[in-house]
Design a protein around this motif. Sequence first.
Motif, PDB file in Angstrom:
ATOM      1  N   SER A   1       0.848  -1.196   0.000  1.00  0.00           N
ATOM      2  CA  SER A   1       0.000   0.000   0.000  1.00  0.00           C
ATOM      3  C   SER A   1       0.880   1.240   0.000  1.00  0.00           C
ATOM      4  N   TYR A   2       0.271   2.363  -0.363  1.00  0.00           N
ATOM      5  CA  TYR A   2       0.982   3.639  -0.307  1.00  0.00           C
ATOM      6  C   TYR A   2       0.600   4.339   0.989  1.00  0.00           C
ATOM      7  N   LEU A   3       1.597   4.983   1.584  1.00  0.00           N
ATOM      8  CA  LEU A   3       1.338   5.774   2.783  1.00  0.00           C
ATOM      9  C   LEU A   3       1.773   7.207   2.517  1.00  0.00           C
ATOM     10  N   LEU A   4       0.857   8.141   2.724  1.00  0.00           N
ATOM     11  CA  LEU A   4       1.206   9.561   2.695  1.00  0.00           C
ATOM     12  C   LEU A   4       0.868  10.100   4.074  1.00  0.00           C
ATOM     13  N   LEU A   5       1.890  10.602   4.742  1.00  0.00           N
ATOM     14  CA  LEU A   5       1.700  11.018   6.126  1.00  0.00           C
ATOM     15  C   LEU A   5       1.958  12.516   6.248  1.00  0.00           C
ATOM     16  N   HIS A   6       1.007  13.215   6.850  1.00  0.00           N
ATOM     17  CA  HIS A   6       1.189  14.640   7.153  1.00  0.00           C
ATOM     18  C   HIS A   6       1.309  14.800   8.656  1.00  0.00           C
ATOM     19  N   ARG A   7       2.346  15.502   9.063  1.00  0.00           N
ATOM     20  CA  ARG A   7       2.548  15.702  10.495  1.00  0.00           C
ATOM     21  C   ARG A   7       2.576  17.198  10.769  1.00  0.00           C
ATOM     22  N   SER A   8       1.700  17.636  11.634  1.00  0.00           N
ATOM     23  CA  SER A   8       1.692  19.034  12.044  1.00  0.00           C
ATOM     24  C   SER A   8       2.212  19.107  13.465  1.00  0.00           C
ATOM     25  N   ARG A   9       3.273  19.866  13.649  1.00  0.00           N
ATOM     26  CA  ARG A   9       3.974  19.847  14.937  1.00  0.00           C
ATOM     27  C   ARG A   9       3.983  21.248  15.539  1.00  0.00           C
ATOM     28  N   GLY A  10       3.612  21.352  16.805  1.00  0.00           N
ATOM     29  CA  GLY A  10       3.665  22.637  17.497  1.00  0.00           C
ATOM     30  C   GLY A  10       2.892  23.699  16.750  1.00  0.00           C
ATOM     31  N   ASP A  11       3.481  24.904  16.663  1.00  0.00           N
ATOM     32  CA  ASP A  11       2.764  25.970  15.963  1.00  0.00           C
ATOM     33  C   ASP A  11       3.327  26.198  14.556  1.00  0.00           C
ATOM     34  N   ALA A  12       4.093  25.221  14.063  1.00  0.00           N
ATOM     35  CA  ALA A  12       4.595  25.349  12.689  1.00  0.00           C
ATOM     36  C   ALA A  12       3.427  25.264  11.725  1.00  0.00           C
ATOM     37  N   HIS A  13       3.364  26.179  10.758  1.00  0.00           N
ATOM     38  CA  HIS A  13       2.233  26.137   9.835  1.00  0.00           C
ATOM     39  C   HIS A  13       2.507  25.212   8.644  1.00  0.00           C
ATOM     40  N   GLN A  14       3.780  24.869   8.411  1.00  0.00           N
ATOM     41  CA  GLN A  14       4.048  23.899   7.352  1.00  0.00           C
ATOM     42  C   GLN A  14       3.913  22.490   7.918  1.00  0.00           C
ATOM     43  N   PHE A  15       3.453  21.584   7.089  1.00  0.00           N
ATOM     44  CA  PHE A  15       3.412  20.174   7.475  1.00  0.00           C
ATOM     45  C   PHE A  15       4.760  19.534   7.180  1.00  0.00           C
ATOM     46  N   ASP A  16       5.146  18.576   8.021  1.00  0.00           N
ATOM     47  CA  ASP A  16       6.203  17.654   7.629  1.00  0.00           C
ATOM     48  C   ASP A  16       5.500  16.516   6.900  1.00  0.00           C
ATOM     49  N   THR A  17       6.030  16.120   5.766  1.00  0.00           N
ATOM     50  CA  THR A  17       5.374  15.030   5.051  1.00  0.00           C
ATOM     51  C   THR A  17       6.322  13.860   4.882  1.00  0.00           C
ATOM     52  N   PHE A  18       5.729  12.701   4.746  1.00  0.00           N
ATOM     53  CA  PHE A  18       6.483  11.480   4.584  1.00  0.00           C
ATOM     54  C   PHE A  18       5.683  10.610   3.637  1.00  0.00           C
ATOM     55  N   SER A  19       6.367   9.995   2.670  1.00  0.00           N
ATOM     56  CA  SER A  19       5.630   9.077   1.796  1.00  0.00           C
ATOM     57  C   SER A  19       6.445   7.819   1.561  1.00  0.00           C
ATOM     58  N   ALA A  20       5.750   6.715   1.393  1.00  0.00           N
ATOM     59  CA  ALA A  20       6.419   5.426   1.239  1.00  0.00           C
ATOM     60  C   ALA A  20       5.454   4.400   0.669  1.00  0.00           C
ATOM     61  N   ARG A  21       6.031   3.339   0.137  1.00  0.00           N
ATOM     62  CA  ARG A  21       5.239   2.145  -0.114  1.00  0.00           C
ATOM     63  C   ARG A  21       5.480   1.226   1.083  1.00  0.00           C
ATOM     64  N   ARG A  22       4.446   0.598   1.545  1.00  0.00           N
ATOM     65  CA  ARG A  22       4.638  -0.368   2.630  1.00  0.00           C
ATOM     66  C   ARG A  22       4.308  -1.749   2.101  1.00  0.00           C
ATOM     67  N   ASP A  23       5.243  -2.647   2.277  1.00  0.00           N
ATOM     68  CA  ASP A  23       4.996  -4.047   1.911  1.00  0.00           C
ATOM     69  C   ASP A  23       4.739  -4.813   3.194  1.00  0.00           C
ATOM     70  N   ASP A  24       3.492  -5.148   3.410  1.00  0.00           N
ATOM     71  CA  ASP A  24       3.097  -5.803   4.656  1.00  0.00           C
ATOM     72  C   ASP A  24       2.766  -7.264   4.399  1.00  0.00           C
ATOM     73  N   ILE A  25       2.990  -8.065   5.420  1.00  0.00           N
ATOM     74  CA  ILE A  25       2.366  -9.388   5.447  1.00  0.00           C
ATOM     75  C   ILE A  25       1.229  -9.298   6.467  1.00  0.00           C
ATOM     76  N   LEU A  26       0.009  -9.463   5.962  1.00  0.00           N
ATOM     77  CA  LEU A  26      -1.153  -9.451   6.850  1.00  0.00           C
ATOM     78  C   LEU A  26      -1.605 -10.887   7.054  1.00  0.00           C
ATOM     79  N   ARG A  27      -1.904 -11.214   8.294  1.00  0.00           N
ATOM     80  CA  ARG A  27      -2.272 -12.592   8.640  1.00  0.00           C
ATOM     81  C   ARG A  27      -3.713 -12.623   9.138  1.00  0.00           C
ATOM     82  N   LYS A  28      -4.502 -13.469   8.546  1.00  0.00           N
ATOM     83  CA  LYS A  28      -5.895 -13.607   8.985  1.00  0.00           C
ATOM     84  C   LYS A  28      -5.952 -14.689  10.052  1.00  0.00           C
ATOM     85  N   THR A  29      -6.304 -14.329  11.291  1.00  0.00           N
ATOM     86  CA  THR A  29      -6.321 -15.303  12.387  1.00  0.00           C
ATOM     87  C   THR A  29      -7.718 -15.354  12.996  1.00  0.00           C
TER      88      THR A  29
END
Lengths: 461, 189
Positions: free
Chosen positions: B134-162
């Motif tokens: 899946s793709y992850l786009l993360l926006h982080r707003s910290r303190g009173d900074a008006h700009q977001f810190d952003t992070f993006s990645a593909r995540r390769d997960d193994i999901l297990r149905k239990t």
Amino acid sequence: MTNENDLKRGRTALVDGTSISSLVDRDKREVSTRLFSDPEIYQLELERIFAKNWIIVGHESEISEVGDFVTRRLGDDPVIVARRRDGGIDCMLNVCSHRGALVCREEAGNSSVFRCIYHGWIFNLDGSFRGAPFKEEMYPDGMDASRLGLRKARVGVYGGIIFANWDESAPSLEDYLGDYKYYLNLIFNKVPNGMEVLGPPQRFVINANWKTASEQFGGDAYHAGQLHRSLGALTGGSPTNPRDWQLHAPKVSTENGHNIICFDLGDMYRAISGGKELSPIEKLHILPPSGVPPEMLPEMLQLLGEKELEFLATTPPGNGGIFPNAGVWNMHNPMYNGVPAPFLSFRTYLPLGPDKFEFCMWVLVAKGASEEYRDLMRRSTSFMQGASGFIEGDDAEVWPGQTSASRGYIGRQGTLKYWTLTGEHKPEGWPGEGNVHAGFSRDDPQWNWWQRYFDRLEEKV
Amino acid sequence: MQPVDIKSAAPAANSQPPGKAIPFGAGVYNEAMHFLIEEAYLLDDGLFNEWLGLLADDVQCTMPVRQSFNRKKGNGFNDGMNWLFDDKGALTFKAQRMYTDSAFAEDPPSRVRRIVSNLRLHETAVAGEYLAQSYLLLHRSRGDAHQFDTFSARRDDILRKTDAGWKLAKRIVLVDQAVLGLANLALFL
Ligand code: FES
Ligand SMILES: [Fe+2]
């Protein structure tokens, strides 16, 4: 053409008339907060600190083969660090002598030449000019190759760490490190084949002045019990007991602004042995120094002398700063399950302007360490160090605040305090050199760092 | 030192090539997507204990560093050095630390929005385990900074149905930045 450096040399005041020497009070031991965000001071630092001192640019093991290279920054200049044919290492400005394009745009690789993508000028591995397209037609009067090579910095290697220096008249790296070499040896030269990096460094950007992190690594033991209180959950450390935070551990400061805290392992070993006295060799078997897997311990025991082994088993060099912008971290800390895990890294805080720096961290193990040991190091690093480490994450919360707070008209009139000193006390039988500050840990090494900083900024050395 | 070329992180995630693709809209696809959406919600709202409940006991979360190389040399991931290399014990400690009064890096907390999308789901050689990219786009707003810190990645997960519901068994975060723009990773990716 006037040399910009000639104009600047001898300048003793900022444009608003403030003298550089007034930014520090050497009697009261206070430093102006203005240093954490002033753009003019930043420019002076690039000239007087980053172009004149030995600055870390990498580790030998990153470029072990002929033609291996990495691109890095030295101060705020892009450089290529490459392994020459004769096995030596060059550090050269990554800027084309033709019209200033970036010569090498990859972060790492192996190559026999560097070809600029703009017009195709070619440079040898050692930075010397090799040729240009359509040379005869384009330059019928010939080209003076001797003037066209990439500008080169001096290179020195110590403990596998690659340093570079633009200043031709600076002392050698060996002299620059001086008494500090003793401690570096016990961190990076403790096994016969030396150390290697796990891989390329972690690189991340923090909106803070490079000095906030650098002066903290200049010996700030004081903050651990507060900012890193989370560690207490693992060590059982109490916020009110200074021993739990190694505030009794001897610190060492050496000329040129380097320092190291030598952690006292006594309490830890007593806890492990249930109070029984252990010999240095027994201790080292229980917990081999960071970077040395248990199966490689015999190599270390054979290489080092009795005094050094005893030192490593009692007060090993742990956490410290290499002036101006680097730190080493060599210690054990309990993981979440209470089992002590090794940590070994060095890092640089690369200036990216007055209010931004890049945190660049390399993690090391003994050359030839098993994959299992490497995994242990990866695990401990991810847990505590660097961007994802819960310890350093808290540090990265403080530095931007120090920086932005120093921008205000009133805020920049404040001072940083280094009032309190332990003084010089060398415990009997201490095998190392430098000024040893045994006793309750105070501001000595950080003040030493700032004094060297101002010696440089005021061009006293 | 040669980089490890993870052309697709899928084999590394499961030591074998992905199996049959599960089409968009299939029941199991919807369940997996629902799991990822729910996970993002728990983390964004600071429900860390509940999030820990989604992790398998043998969960491994890694994130290799990445370098900028010419195209023919691959995508620049290096398995030697990592941003993250956490097992359940480490993740549990880090998550539970968030409830203490000394998790300064995230207290006051950032306001974080994790956008999870572009799920590609495959069967694996293990019954009940799925490779979820899946793709992850993360926006982080910290303190009173008006700009977001952003992070993006593909995540390769193994999901297990239990029997106890879906669990995250493995995660490889394939970051898009060579130089990270976040001052710390005191949040969960
Ligand atoms: S700028 Fe490099 S060849 Fe012209
Ligand atoms: Fe710290």
